[in-house]
Design a protein around this motif. Structure first.
Motif, PDB file in Angstrom:
ATOM      1  N   UNK A  49       0.849  -1.182   0.000  1.00  0.00           N
ATOM      2  CA  UNK A  49       0.000   0.000   0.000  1.00  0.00           C
ATOM      3  C   UNK A  49       0.881   1.227   0.000  1.00  0.00           C
ATOM      4  N   UNK A  50       0.370   2.275  -0.586  1.00  0.00           N
ATOM      5  CA  UNK A  50       1.157   3.501  -0.601  1.00  0.00           C
ATOM      6  C   UNK A  50       0.422   4.618  -1.296  1.00  0.00           C
ATOM      7  N   UNK A  51       1.182   5.627  -1.661  1.00  0.00           N
ATOM      8  CA  UNK A  51       0.615   6.807  -2.303  1.00  0.00           C
ATOM      9  C   UNK A  51       1.434   7.216  -3.514  1.00  0.00           C
ATOM     10  N   UNK A  75       5.162   8.219  -4.300  1.00  0.00           N
ATOM     11  CA  UNK A  75       5.593   9.004  -3.147  1.00  0.00           C
ATOM     12  C   UNK A  75       6.124   8.091  -2.047  1.00  0.00           C
ATOM     13  N   UNK A  76       5.341   7.092  -1.698  1.00  0.00           N
ATOM     14  CA  UNK A  76       5.733   6.201  -0.608  1.00  0.00           C
ATOM     15  C   UNK A  76       4.971   4.896  -0.745  1.00  0.00           C
ATOM     16  N   UNK A  77       5.581   3.837  -0.234  1.00  0.00           N
ATOM     17  CA  UNK A  77       4.922   2.531  -0.270  1.00  0.00           C
ATOM     18  C   UNK A  77       5.454   1.673   0.856  1.00  0.00           C
ATOM     19  N   UNK A  78       4.645   0.692   1.211  1.00  0.00           N
ATOM     20  CA  UNK A  78       5.032  -0.207   2.288  1.00  0.00           C
ATOM     21  C   UNK A  78       4.333  -1.536   2.071  1.00  0.00           C
ATOM     22  N   UNK A  79       5.074  -2.627   2.178  1.00  0.00           N
ATOM     23  CA  UNK A  79       4.455  -3.927   2.006  1.00  0.00           C
ATOM     24  C   UNK A  79       3.783  -4.348   3.300  1.00  0.00           C
ATOM     25  N   UNK A 107      -4.964  -0.452   6.754  1.00  0.00           N
ATOM     26  CA  UNK A 107      -4.892   1.000   6.573  1.00  0.00           C
ATOM     27  C   UNK A 107      -3.447   1.460   6.501  1.00  0.00           C
ATOM     28  N   UNK A 108      -3.209   2.384   5.587  1.00  0.00           N
ATOM     29  CA  UNK A 108      -1.894   2.990   5.453  1.00  0.00           C
ATOM     30  C   UNK A 108      -2.019   4.477   5.774  1.00  0.00           C
ATOM     31  N   UNK A 109      -0.972   5.006   6.393  1.00  0.00           N
ATOM     32  CA  UNK A 109      -0.954   6.404   6.787  1.00  0.00           C
ATOM     33  C   UNK A 109       0.267   7.084   6.168  1.00  0.00           C
ATOM     34  N   UNK A 110       0.053   8.282   5.676  1.00  0.00           N
ATOM     35  CA  UNK A 110       1.164   9.072   5.164  1.00  0.00           C
ATOM     36  C   UNK A 110       1.204  10.367   5.966  1.00  0.00           C
ATOM     37  N   UNK A 114      -2.977  10.002  -4.551  1.00  0.00           N
ATOM     38  CA  UNK A 114      -3.780   8.814  -4.803  1.00  0.00           C
ATOM     39  C   UNK A 114      -3.272   7.646  -3.975  1.00  0.00           C
ATOM     40  N   UNK A 115      -4.185   7.017  -3.273  1.00  0.00           N
ATOM     41  CA  UNK A 115      -3.829   5.792  -2.563  1.00  0.00           C
ATOM     42  C   UNK A 115      -3.692   4.668  -3.582  1.00  0.00           C
ATOM     43  N   UNK A 116      -2.707   3.830  -3.368  1.00  0.00           N
ATOM     44  CA  UNK A 116      -2.462   2.701  -4.263  1.00  0.00           C
ATOM     45  C   UNK A 116      -2.372   1.418  -3.451  1.00  0.00           C
ATOM     46  N   UNK A 117      -3.000   0.377  -3.972  1.00  0.00           N
ATOM     47  CA  UNK A 117      -2.969  -0.948  -3.340  1.00  0.00           C
ATOM     48  C   UNK A 117      -2.589  -1.944  -4.414  1.00  0.00           C
TER      49      UNK A 117
END
Length: 115
Positions: A34-36, A48-52, A77-80, A94-97
């Motif tokens: 998930x990320x943005x 911008x950012x992502x995290x598995x 849920x992911x937080x930026x 934009x949120x990305x999954x």
């Protein structure tokens, strides 16, 4: 199918902070990311950012030291967290999954940073 619900964003002066969050629902597997991404006017969408789901956060060079990404896997849920915002951070975020090779996108939330 996966649905993404975004929240956060808005307007802030340069140097300020904002937090974005994105909740995924639906057919969620154990392994995902998930990320943005963001898209500024007249520019291409950029990561911008992502995290598995196992951690391993990654940030774009342009936001390192100012943005942090975190996840709550129990809530999908992911937080930026965005700090020290600059006018050049103004964009639709934009949120990305990503799961099993399929990208899902949120509708986007506008972040405006004024100088």
């Amino acid at each position: 199918q996966v649905q993404l619900t975004e929240s956060g964003g808005g307007s802030v002066q340069a140097g300020g902070s904002l937090r974005l969050s994105c909740e995924a629902s639906g057919n969620i597997r154990v392994i995902n990311a998930m990320g943005y991404y963001r898209q500024a006017p007249g520019k291409q969408r950029e990561p911008v950012a992502a995290m598995t789901s196992f951690g391993n956060p990654k940030l774009a060079e342009s936001v390192e030291g100012r943005f942090t990404i975190a996840r709550d896997n129990a809530k999908n849920t992911v937080y930026l967290q965005m700090s020290s915002l600059k006018p050049e951070d103004t964009a639709v975020y934009y949120c990305n999954f990503l799961q099993e090779g399929v990208n899902y996108w949120g509708k986007g939330t506008l972040v405006t940073v004024s100088s």
